[in-house]
Design an enzyme around this catalytic site. Structure first.
Site, PDB file in Angstrom:
ATOM      1  N   ASP A  94       0.853  -1.188   0.000  1.00 15.11           N
ATOM      2  CA  ASP A  94       0.000   0.000   0.000  1.00 15.11           C
ATOM      3  C   ASP A  94       0.894   1.245   0.000  1.00 15.11           C
ATOM      4  O   ASP A  94       1.834   1.340   0.799  1.00 15.11           O
ATOM      5  CB  ASP A  94      -0.857  -0.057   1.286  1.00 15.11           C
ATOM      6  N   HIS A 233      -9.258   4.484  -2.154  1.00 12.92           N
ATOM      7  CA  HIS A 233      -8.577   4.474  -0.860  1.00 12.92           C
ATOM      8  C   HIS A 233      -9.475   5.147   0.175  1.00 12.92           C
ATOM      9  O   HIS A 233     -10.498   5.738  -0.165  1.00 12.92           O
ATOM     10  CB  HIS A 233      -7.253   5.246  -0.961  1.00 12.92           C
ATOM     11  N   ILE A 277      -9.969  -0.493   3.218  1.00 12.51           N
ATOM     12  CA  ILE A 277     -10.575  -0.245   4.524  1.00 12.51           C
ATOM     13  C   ILE A 277      -9.549  -0.538   5.606  1.00 12.51           C
ATOM     14  O   ILE A 277      -9.102  -1.676   5.744  1.00 12.51           O
ATOM     15  CB  ILE A 277     -11.834  -1.124   4.709  1.00 12.51           C
TER      16      ILE A 277
HETATM   17 ZN    ZN Z   1      -4.450   4.998   0.850  1.00  8.38          ZN
END
Ligand code: ZN
Length: 333
Positions: A94, A233, A277
């Site tokens: 991420d 996101h 999430i």
């Molecule tokens: Zn993000």
């Protein structure tokens, strides 16, 4: 050098294609420790859902990259042990912020990486993203890029204001970089305080209602790149019962506001095929731990508070997969 295929992981390509055609989205849940990993895998197995295990650079610092890699490999075996013969689990980086970080993750068995060049000038974002794609695709690793900037705070990623994605840029960006999916900014944001009360309206009961997502921008983007995988996101809903439980047991969360679940459900029916999430999971674990500490102050066995935290997290994630993302029952076989 380890290839993710040897670990039993998959990339995002096939699951995204099916998610777009089937009008649902795949959940990307962040993990930093064993209890979070167990909760994610249990929820995915029990709902027969493909899932993305997401690791931020903050998680790598916290938990150690080698441990996280072996935990993801363990997650595949764990899913099988729980009765899922063919789990579809992605190990995804991420907000990768450099080519070196993305390369290091790919070399360690990640099946997907995000290169976030969204804070750079446009041409620099393209050059960096393209470099990561060229390396990743040699190993069949999928790459997520980002155009536009989300407001809020997520580990090392901080921005004060939204910069919405410009639909006029997406064709150029996607074709010149070769990315497999694109994170966009249409009003979601990082963290548990996604909006200030001043940005919200109040309903009849005085509950704060956040401004709606910019579905008009999403529609324009879909027109530019039909059927291309889109990522959201910062898509926690910040359940108010969890916030209330945290505050009831001595917490101090103020003005915590998220994205209403019905808006995420609507987004999941579009080309949005990955929804991130993280904050909701943090809230669920914190609420459960605080309750144990207040109600059983004599307790000092970590399993007695991390266990309930894990169970609360799993219940939350099952609801997300079934009712918000719509990915339950969507394993390929
Ligand atoms: Zn993000």
């Amino acid at each position: 050098m380890v290839n993710y295929k040897d670990l039993g992981l998959v990339n995002t390509k096939d699951m995204f294609k099916r998610a777009i055609a089937g009008k649902y989205a795949i959940a990307a849940f962040n993990f930093n420790n064993m209890e979070q990993m167990q909760a994610i895998i249990q929820a995915a197995v029990e709902t027969k859902s493909p899932v993305i295990l997401q690791v931020s650079s903050g998680a790598r610092k916290y938990a150690n990259q080698t441990l996280l890699r072996y935990m993801a490999q363990g997650a595949v075996e764990y899913a099988k042990e729980l009765g899922c013969a063919n789990p579809e689990i992605v190990l995804h980086l991420d907000h990768g912020d450099s080519f070196e970080l993305c390369k290091s993750c790919i070399d360690m068995g990640f099946s997907s990486v995000m290169i976030d060049g969204s804070h750079f000038p446009y041409e620099e974002n393209i050059a960096l993203t393209k470099k990561v794609v060229e390396y990743a695709h040699q190993f069949d690793v999928t790459v997520e890029g980002e155009l536009g900037v989300l407001a809020g705070v997520e580990d090392d990623v901080v921005a004060e204001h939204h910069t919405y994605t410009q639909p006029s840029e997406v064709v150029d960006f996607v074709s010149r970089t070769g990315v497999d999916s694109l994170a966009i900014s249409i009003g979601t944001s990082h963290g548990a305080n996604k909006f200030t009360p001043a940005q919200c309206t109040r309903d009849a009961n005085g509950i704060l209602i956040p401004p709606p997502l910019r579905f008009d921008i999403l529609e324009e983007i879909e027109k530019e790149i039909p059927g291309f995988p889109i990522v959201l996101h910062g898509s926690s809903s910040v359940p108010q019962d969890l916030v209330a439980q945290i505050n009831h047991y001595g917490g101090k969360l103020v003005d915590s506001i998220g994205i209403p679940e019905e808006q995420l459900r609507k987004a999941a029916t579009s080309a949005v095929c990955k929804i991130n999430i993280d904050s909701d999971g943090r809230l669920a674990m914190t609420a459960a731990v605080r309750k144990v500490f207040v109600e059983q102050p004599g307790e000092f066995d970590p399993r007695k508070y991390l266990g309930p935290a894990r169970d609360t997290l799993k219940a939350l994630y099952k609801l997300k997969l079934e009712n918000v993302l719509g990915s339950a029952g969507k394993l390929a076989k």
